[in-house]
Design an enzyme around this catalytic site. Structure first.
Site, PDB file in Angstrom:
ATOM      1  N   HIS A 103     -32.723 -11.627  15.802  1.00 38.41           N
ATOM      2  CA  HIS A 103     -31.389 -11.283  16.300  1.00 38.41           C
ATOM      3  C   HIS A 103     -30.562 -10.523  15.264  1.00 38.41           C
ATOM      4  CE1 HIS A 103     -29.524 -11.821  20.077  1.00 38.41           C
ATOM      5  NE2 HIS A 103     -28.741 -12.840  19.840  1.00 38.41           N
ATOM      6  N   ASN A 128     -26.270 -10.446  24.956  1.00 36.58           N
ATOM      7  CA  ASN A 128     -24.895 -10.951  24.941  1.00 36.58           C
ATOM      8  C   ASN A 128     -23.970 -10.192  23.992  1.00 36.58           C
ATOM      9  OD1 ASN A 128     -25.337 -12.864  26.935  1.00 36.58           O
ATOM     10  ND2 ASN A 128     -25.958 -14.423  25.469  1.00 36.58           N
TER      11      ASN A 128
END
Length: 189
Positions: free
Chosen positions: A19, A113
């Site tokens: 991430h 997101n």
């Protein structure tokens, strides 16, 4: 002026995770162009510099991934950049093979997101993106556990190459050559 933002999560426990590839690419750009990304402003770590004659702000939002849009909005407002042509966002993509790049000028969040947050705060989806493939999550894995996990030794080697390519892609995009960069980097392998 360009704002070049790499997405990730702050804190040592997230360093080197899938991430955080956006942060990793920003670090590579900073290293290559001797830009210190160490000023805390606009809920981000930022550094000002020049890439091939173009003024840039390198940014690593410190809001955590899912709130990236808060920092990006503050940055674009403060520096008065046109986010449709002067914002480049670098982030991880699980729909691409490890190390594969994909550049886009606009598009949906695709379930990411951080990008959802940016689209929400900007009010549109027209901004340049450099997606860095981190591979599809294996069956049975929790998505959060997967993206917050680390790369294998073999994957790390592929990612190092991807980071070098991402630096080139960003340089081309900042020089107004986004279409050429898309042609060069948006193919497999």
């Amino acid at each position: 002026m360009f704002i070049i933002a790499g997405l990730g999560n702050p804190g040592a426990k997230y360093e080197g995770t899938r991430h955080n590839v956006g942060f990793d690419v920003i670090d590579k750009i900073a290293e290559e162009y001797h830009i210190a990304v160490d000023t805390r402003k606009h809920r981000a770590l930022i550094g000002k510099g020049v890439i091939d004659g173009v003024k840039v702000i390198l940014a690593k939002p410190q809001t955590f991934m899912n709130l990236s849009g808060e920092s990006i909005r503050e940055l674009t407002d403060y520096y008065k950049v046109d986010e449709t042509s002067e914002l480049i966002v670098i982030f991880d993509d699980i729909s691409l093979d490890v190390g594969q790049l994909r550049l886009r000028k606009k598009g949906s969040a695709g379930g990411h997101n951080g990008i959802k947050s940016i689209i929400s705060h900007l009010g549109h989806d027209v901004f340049m993106r450099v997606k860095v493939g981190v591979g599809e999550k294996p069956k049975g894995y929790d998505l959060a556990d997967y993206v917050l996990g680390h790369f294998s030794k073999e994957e790390k080697e592929k990612m190092e190459e991807a980071y070098e390519k991402a630096v080139q892609a960003v340089r081309m995009a900042a020089a107004g050559e986004i279409d050429e960069a898309m042609n060069q980097f948006n193919r497999k392998g």
